[in-house]
Scaffold this motif. Structure first.
Motif, PDB file in Angstrom:
ATOM      1  N   LEU C 437      -7.999   4.640  -7.946  1.00 56.83           N
ATOM      2  CA  LEU C 437      -7.820   4.952  -6.528  1.00 56.83           C
ATOM      3  C   LEU C 437      -7.333   3.738  -5.763  1.00 56.83           C
ATOM      4  CD1 LEU C 437     -10.931   7.158  -5.908  1.00 56.83           C
ATOM      5  CD2 LEU C 437      -8.548   7.832  -5.987  1.00 56.83           C
ATOM      6  N   VAL C 438      -7.953   2.591  -6.055  1.00 55.91           N
ATOM      7  CA  VAL C 438      -7.561   1.390  -5.319  1.00 55.91           C
ATOM      8  C   VAL C 438      -6.101   1.049  -5.612  1.00 55.91           C
ATOM      9  CG1 VAL C 438      -7.962  -1.077  -5.094  1.00 55.91           C
ATOM     10  CG2 VAL C 438      -9.884   0.481  -5.194  1.00 55.91           C
ATOM     11  N   LEU C 441      -3.605   2.732  -3.587  1.00 55.37           N
ATOM     12  CA  LEU C 441      -3.382   2.185  -2.248  1.00 55.37           C
ATOM     13  C   LEU C 441      -2.207   1.211  -2.261  1.00 55.37           C
ATOM     14  CD1 LEU C 441      -6.963   1.557  -0.936  1.00 55.37           C
ATOM     15  CD2 LEU C 441      -5.401   3.414  -0.460  1.00 55.37           C
TER      16      LEU C 441
ATOM     17  N   VAL D 178     -11.176   5.476   1.638  1.00 58.53           N
ATOM     18  CA  VAL D 178     -11.492   5.259   0.223  1.00 58.53           C
ATOM     19  C   VAL D 178     -12.989   5.374  -0.001  1.00 58.53           C
ATOM     20  CG1 VAL D 178     -11.477   3.569  -1.607  1.00 58.53           C
ATOM     21  CG2 VAL D 178      -9.458   3.890  -0.213  1.00 58.53           C
TER      22      VAL D 178
END
Lengths: 163, 163, 517, 589
Positions: C437-438, C441, D178
């Motif tokens: 997920l990071v 980004l 997030v």
């Protein structure tokens, strides 16, 4: 039996040592030489070592070529398959070398040098010229500037200093 | 940025080579025999060691030797660049054509038995090896032309078609 | 062109009832025969039409093959009529059929793309060589996925590699030469390692057929020779796959190659190597040996994660769009190898579905850049300034492709990323899911840079004029069509992910031996 | 527990209906605004302006077709996603957002900036989508959309400072998203569901989600983005920004953490600390930013106090806050538009040429200060009554103090420095008509709600029979306000209060005496120094990280530059060696 003996004296193993040595020489050439043609030569040595490996695999001590002779049975043959495979490998090698040399010719024409460090310098300059047309929002030219602190007000007068 | 130098490979060594009478006479004598030997290897490939690849290389070697002694232009009088290129394609197509023919005859790709019940294997091998021989010989020759006649505005080497 | 392809297509249909047993061979033979034909006829127009027709034919054949494999299981084809362990056998598995489908689809669409302008350094009258090499490359890539013989894989690998070196060197910029050269060195070393690995395994098993070898290997798995062979195979493939520290040949190769070549290679070359690696790891050696006994996961997983970050971070800093996309490819390949290193169905499914999703997305994006380059004459991020109004369709295509790179829901990229996260969770590695997920980004950042430039950038001075000083207009239809098809595919298969996911899943299950991890 | 029972009543609804009946004819409530945003991106200016006004009206009409209990779900990659879940809580917030979008839309009519208008519409649409999200994934989607669309309102100012501010803002909000996603994953692992319901603090998911919401909600120490970004946005952007992001967060808190006691204390802290900053702040929009945190504090506190009056108060206050804070931001925006400055020390005397704006601003000020008959009064008192009722005396006192503080900095300071005080000599034109209309509507609403609160009470999630206008409330509030005003006037008349010296503290509440300012300043300084230290430390870390990343990955960096061929080959050989070693060791074990 000492390790050295086991590795060297044991029948047949020496050939693998030769192959490994050859391979390392080839790789060393590719890694350490700056001249593009020398790199190609290193590559060729490396490929030869791979070819020799196959040849060694196929070889049977005392075996002959794998041809059916009439009237003779129980003939000891060398395994022809790896040797045949190597024909293809050699073709690949030639093609690679030819292409690599053609490229070096072109590079020499385009840059006037075949030393990789010089070429890298020239290419970096080209990259930079291109990048100069396109200043990066996160990476302004010149000194890397400081991170901007979020504005924090600390006290009014006597209490502290604004940042 | 690139400093344009003169021709990368100059014509000097071949020029001097042309004055070597002994080499020239020897070479002139040897060339037909090398060619003949190439054909022998080609056709004997059915029964013993040999085959199209080795034959092709030998054939090309004869041409290269001749070229080294008498100049690339002399060889190109016999086999022009365009012919060599056509031969490359023809060789590959011969090989693939046999495969496609067997395919169209309803058997597996390159299943020579489809060509003829009795002599299928023979014919198949013969044709395929001929294809390989032609392709290899033409490719090697073309490579020699590419590098042998290098001057700054020459055509790129067709090395990638050496398969 | 159309008439030709339709004609051949009809012939195909007529023959198909009795002929489709030959499809595995045909898939490779078609481009292989077409290549020398292009060379022989020396006509650019002929070569164009022939190569496009052949590519579409291979796509059709791939479709039939995939259906057949899904219906009947593995399709086998003995070359020259020699049965499997002795002769070379073409063996189409679900995963293989899936990969050739992607390869032929991307090839067909990139060849449909009408590359105008002087994109390559070949003189116009010698442009046929380009198509010849293109077809050889296609044949090599298809062959790698179809053949069931290890040495044959090496041969096809080299065919595709050699022709791609030549293709890359045709790029107009002189930096293409060095790019091609270093790719050549790396590729040859990779191929050499692969060949050595095959030789060592052959030495221990006496066979080159993948399935046959897989049966014989367990008996000798504990020998050092096999271990060494495995290491050579894996490193050789890692080079072709651009796994993290071995990735540096890729950015420049994709950047300076002619536009269509970038689009084609970015969508296919690494994907096929991925398939071969999966086959070596899961079919040849088996997941148990690779991941449990020698613990490859501990090597491959950190490298994949590193690739995800290194690729994406480097992409953020690039000034050139193509290089930006190339670095992003390194990151995306990281996702794929990460999926492989998880060694469970979800992970491998995500990798295999990403073969399609990323292939389509990245090819589409490279074609977008080709359109932009054709109209503006440059391919820097800056050259996208204000294109939102002047090239609306192209710009929108970039935005959609970019969203797929990020993994925005509704695009194809999301499907694979979602599957990857599921794989990480199934493997009880929560941190991996977080890492994925990071790293997404980071993709937001580099895609955003371009999107911002497209819609909010203002072209300055001469930049408002395109190539040759003409005002910038929308790209011509013949360039736009394949681009939009590829980009539309990312949306279509992002929303309608059942077909891609189910094929990828059955391929993963098949590779993992049906055991389900 | 009574709280959870009543809660269950409205969350579960009566029945679950899937796409039948009137629902079929209706669009998802977020769609009208989102679609209008997309259309506006391509539309000519005239049409765009029409959309700004018509889209919220259309959306509101569409919204009115829904009833509590409507549920729409879709399936994505094996997950059932609840795209739409209607109940009173979500409905009220959605209505509020449409109202805010309408006001901001009217306010935006004079401008031609496509970017702001499009972003504003999309932003409002995502807020509506977020309150109707039935599960965490859908919430995440709109949560991020909220961040991405709103940042344009900051960037629209097109100055370096605002670009930087916007980037920081985006970073913070993406981080919040997030965290939300991680929370969702944890929630899934822990409970096997993604449905967004009330949860008890205790599970890992609940803490992560609280942190995610807390960032958007400006919990203490997480609040800096607000006072950083709001003053950096355009005059129009701030009006939009003030309406949606924090209120969506308040909604999420009300939905997920109703009755969680820690929220009471967090809310109290939020109501208190910004006062110190607001008092010493010169930028009037930043003052409003601080007062916004203070008002959200009341709401968070209300949510923490739990079902019934607490949540009702929080929601009602959110409703009122959007209107009166919007009004204040609009008036300050008008001042900024006409004069180009916003610092209290540079303004003054504007009432001469902007009388209408001044008057409208004062209505907003009266509302925020909770004057009886103005909207703030009817909702703020709910929270305070509930706090007292539940026995939180300290909280009650703190909120009282905070009310006084609000009156000072928002009720007096804002209008006084901007429109009266020392005459700055500026003679700007009156605000554009559309701005005055927008402010006028907002002001009317403030007064209407203040006078007839029952209409608002009827919309609240819990049934209520609360009466704000009883003697105790009114007298107590008037005491507070009049004594504050008296002190202010006295100080002004005796010349002790020099308006230009902004550092002078005017916290003339009922309790604080002359010593208070000093104490406050010391407190602010100490707190500020610590906070500054933390920030500076963080910034240093960031700087190091950034330079490392640049050193590694920029085109001239170690990993970013193309390596020489030899290096890559070296790595290939190394990897081979590593793998050999690894497989050797692995097999030896």
């Amino acid at each position: 039996m000492s390790l050295l003996e086991a590795l060297l004296v044991q029948r047949g193993l020496w050939v693998y040592w030769a192959i490994i040595t050859l391979m390392m020489i080839g790789l060393y050439g590719v890694i350490a030489r700056d001249h593009l043609v020398k790199k190609v030569m290193g590559l060729n040595v490396f490929q030869s070592s791979a070819i020799l490996l196959y040849v060694a695999i196929g070889k049977v001590r005392g075996g002959t070529a794998a041809i059916l002779l009439e009237g003779e049975e129980n003939v000891l043959y060398s395994n022809p398959l790896p040797h045949v495979l190597m024909l293809t490998a050699i073709v690949v090698g030639i093609a690679t070398t030819a292409l690599a040399l053609a490229l070096t010719v072109r590079i020499q024409e385009a840059y006037g040098t075949l030393e990789e460090d010089e070429l890298a310098r020239l290419r970096v300059r080209e990259d930079e010229e291109e990048a100069a047309l396109d200043p990066h929002p996160f990476d302004p030219p010149g000194e890397p500037e400081d991170v901007e602190y979020p504005e924090v007000k600390v006290g009014g007068g006597a209490g502290g200093a604004g940042v | 940025m690139a400093d344009e130098r003169g021709p990368v490979v100059d014509d000097e060594p071949p020029m001097r080579m042309r004055e070597q009478i002994v080499l020239q006479v020897g070479g002139r004598l040897l060339t037909p025999f090398i060619l003949l030997f190439a054909l022998y290897v080609q056709f004997h490939g059915d029964f013993g060691p040999g085959g199209g690849f080795q034959a092709g290389v030998l054939f090309a070697a004869a041409l290269v030797l001749f070229g080294l002694l008498f100049g690339v232009d002399r060889v190109q009088q016999v086999i022009p660049v365009s012919v060599s290129e056509v031969m490359i394609a023809v060789g590959v197509l011969l090989y693939a054509g046999v495969g496609v023919t067997t395919l169209l005859l309803g058997s597996a790709f390159l299943d020579y038995d489809a060509l003829s019940a009795e002599h299928g294997q023979h014919w198949g091998i013969l044709l395929v090896e001929a294809g390989v021989g032609i392709a290899v010989a033409a490719t090697m020759t073309r490579l020699y032309y590419a590098f042998g006649s290098l001057h700054p505005d020459s055509e790129p080497a067709a090395g990638e078609h050496g398969e | 062109m159309a008439a030709e392809s339709v004609g051949q297509g009809l012939q195909q249909v007529a023959l198909s009832t009795a002929f489709d047993v030959h499809f595995p061979a045909l898939e490779v033979v078609l481009p292989l025969v077409a290549a020398p034909l292009c060379f022989l006829f020396r006509s650019r127009a002929f070569a164009r039409i022939l190569s496009a027709a052949v590519a579409w034919l291979t796509f059709g054949v791939a479709l039939v093959l995939l259906q057949k494999v899904l219906a009947e299981g593995t399709v086998r084809y003995p070359l020259g009529g020699w049965a499997a362990p002795y002769g070379i056998e073409y063996r189409v598995t679900v995963a293989g059929a899936w990969v050739i489908l992607v390869v032929s689809l991307v090839a067909a669409l990139t060849l449909l793309f009408d590359s105008r302008g002087s994109a390559s350094r070949l003189a116009p009258e010698r442009r046929y060589l380009y198509y010849s090499a293109f077809l050889l490359c296609l044949a090599g890539l298809l062959g790698m996925a179809i053949t069931g013989d290890l040495f044959n894989i090496f041969v096809f690998l080299e065919i595709s590699s050699l022709s791609s070196y030549a293709l890359i060197a045709l790029g107009r910029d002189r930096r293409a030469l060095m790019a091609s050269y270093s790719y050549l060195i790396m590729g040859t070393i990779g191929g050499g390692f692969f060949m050595i690995g095959v030789g060592l395994l052959y030495q221990m098993t006496g066979t080159l057929n993948v399935e046959d070898m897989a049966q014989r290997l367990p008996a000798v798995l504990d020998t050092r020779t096999v271990l060494v062979g495995f290491a050579f195979l894996l490193v050789g493939l890692s080079i072709k796959l651009a796994v993290f520290p071995l990735h540096q040949w890729l950015p420049n190769a994709y950047t300076f190659a002619p536009p269509r070549v970038s689009a084609f290679l970015a969508g296919t070359a690494t994907k096929v190597s991925y398939y071969v690696m999966a086959e070596v790891v899961f079919v040849l050696f088996g997941a148990h040996f690779v991941f449990t006994e020698i613990g490859l996961g501990a090597v491959l997983m950190p490298l994949s994660v590193a690739a995800m970050f290194v690729g994406s971070l480097a992409a953020i800093y690039q000034a050139d769009l193509r290089r930006l996309l190339a670095y992003s490819s390194i990151g995306q390949l990281g996702y794929m190898t990460l999926g492989l290193s998880l060694a469970n169905v979800e992970g491998l499914t995500s990798g295999l579905v990403h073969v399609f999703n990323h292939g389509v997305t990245k090819s589409g994006l490279f074609l977008v850049v080709a359109c932009v380059g054709y109209r503006t004459g440059r391919t820097t991020v800056r050259s996208m300034a204000g294109l939102g109004t002047r090239m609306p369709a192209t710009s929108l295509a970039f935005v959609i492709g970019g969203m797929s790179l990020i993994g925005v829901p509704g695009t194809a990229g999301f499907v694979s990323k979602w599957e990857l996260i599921r794989g990480a969770l199934a493997a009880e590695r929560l941190w991996l899911a977080a890492v994925v997920l990071v790293s997404s980004l980071l993709a937001v950042v580099y895609v955003w840079r371009v999107v911002e430039m497209i819609y909010f950038g203002r072209p300055e001075g001469l930049e408002s004029l395109g190539r040759d000083g003409e005002p910038v207009r929308e790209a011509p239809f013949s360039m736009l069509l394949p681009t939009l098809i590829l980009v539309a595919a990312t949306v279509v298969f992002g929303l309608w992910s059942d077909p891609t996911l189910s094929v990828a899943r059955s391929a993963a299950v098949e590779l993992l031996g049906g055991a389900g991890g | 527990m009574a709280a959870t029972e009543t809660h269950a009543q409205y969350v579960m609804g009566e029945t679950v209906r899937l796409l039948d009946g009137p629902l079929q004819a209706l669009l998802h409530p977020a769609l009208p605004l989102l679609v209008a945003g997309v259309v506006a991106a391509l539309a000519p200016p005239r049409l765009r302006k029409a959309l700004l006004v018509l889209a919220p009206l259309w959306g509101a009409w569409n919204l009115l077709g829904f009833t509590s209990g409507d549920l729409v779900s879709a399936e994505l990659a094996g997950f059932e996603l609840i795209l739409l879940r209607v109940d009173k809580l979500a409905f009220l917030f959605a209505l509020l957002f449409h109202l805010a979008a309408l006001l901001a839309g009217i306010y935006a009519l004079h401008s031609d900036d496509r970017m702001q208008q499009v972003a504003g519409l999309l932003y409002a649409g995502s807020a509506v989508g977020a309150v109707f999200a039935g599960d965490l994934l859908v919430l995440f989607f709109f949560w991020e959309l909220l961040a991405i669309t709103s940042v344009f309102l900051i960037w629209a100012r097109r100055e370096t400072a605002s670009t930087r501010s916007g980037l920081r803002y985006l970073l913070v909000h993406i981080a919040s998203g997030v965290l939300l996603l991680i929370g969702a994953a944890l929630h899934w692992i822990e409970f096997g569901t993604l449905v967004f319901e009330r949860m008890d603090l205790g599970s890992a998911a609940s803490w992560v989600l609280l942190l995610a919401i807390g960032i958007k909600c400006c919990f203490p120490l997480l609040h800096t983005w607000l006072v950083d970004a709001y003053p950096a946005a355009t005059e129009l952007g701030t009006v939009y920004l003030a309406s949606f992001t924090t209120k969506t967060a308040v909604y999420a808190l009300a939905r997920g953490y109703e009755g969680c006691e820690p929220l009471i204390w967090i809310g109290m802290a939020m109501a208190m600390f910004p006062i110190f900053y607001a008092v010493i702040e010169n930028d009037l929009r930043r003052v409003l930013g601080y007062s916004m945190i203070n008002q959200i504090g009341f709401m968070v506190c209300g949510v923490g106090l739990g079902a019934g009056l607490g949540v009702n108060g929080a929601v009602a206050h959110a409703f009122n806050d959007v209107i009166f804070k919007g009004l204040l931001f609009m008036s300050m925006g008008a001042v900024l538009l006409r004069t180009g400055r916003i610092n209290g020390s540079e303004l003054g005397g504007l009432y001469k040429t902007m009388p209408q704006t001044a008057g409208l601003c004062m209505v907003g000020a009266a509302s925020i200060s909770a004057f009886p008959l103005f909207s703030g009064f009817v909702s703020k008192s709910m929270v305070m009554t509930e706090a007292a009722h539940e026995g939180y005396v300290v909280v009650w006192l703190a909120l009282l103090f905070a009310s006084a503080g609000v009156f000072h900095h928002a009720g007096i300071k804002i209008p006084f420095f901007a429109f009266f005080a020392h005459d700055s000599g500026l003679r700007p034109k009156e605000a554009p008509l559309n701005m005055r209309v927008a402010m006028g509507i907002a002001a009317l609403l403030c007064i209407a709600i203040g006078c007839f609160p029952n209409a608002l009470y009827a919309l609240l999630p819990y049934a209520t029979d609360y009466h704000p206008y009883d003697t105790t409330h009114v007298v107590q509030q008037l005491q507070l306000l009049f004594f504050s005003a008296l002190a202010f006037v006295t100080l002004m008349l005796t010349g002790i209060y020099p308006p230009e010296l902004r550092s002078t503290n005017l916290d003339v509440d009922w309790f604080a005496r002359r010593a208070a300012p000093r104490t406050l300043r010391v407190l602010a300084a100490v707190g500020g120094a610590i906070w500054y230290g933390v920030l500076a430390g963080l910034a240093d870390v960031l700087k190091v990280v950034r330079s490392v990343v640049r050193w590694l990955h920029s085109p001239a960096g170690r990993l970013g530059e193309p390596w020489p061929t030899g290096t890559t080959v070296f790595w290939a050989a190394t990897l081979l060696g590593l793998l050999l070693l690894f497989s050797y060791l692995g097999s030896a074990l």
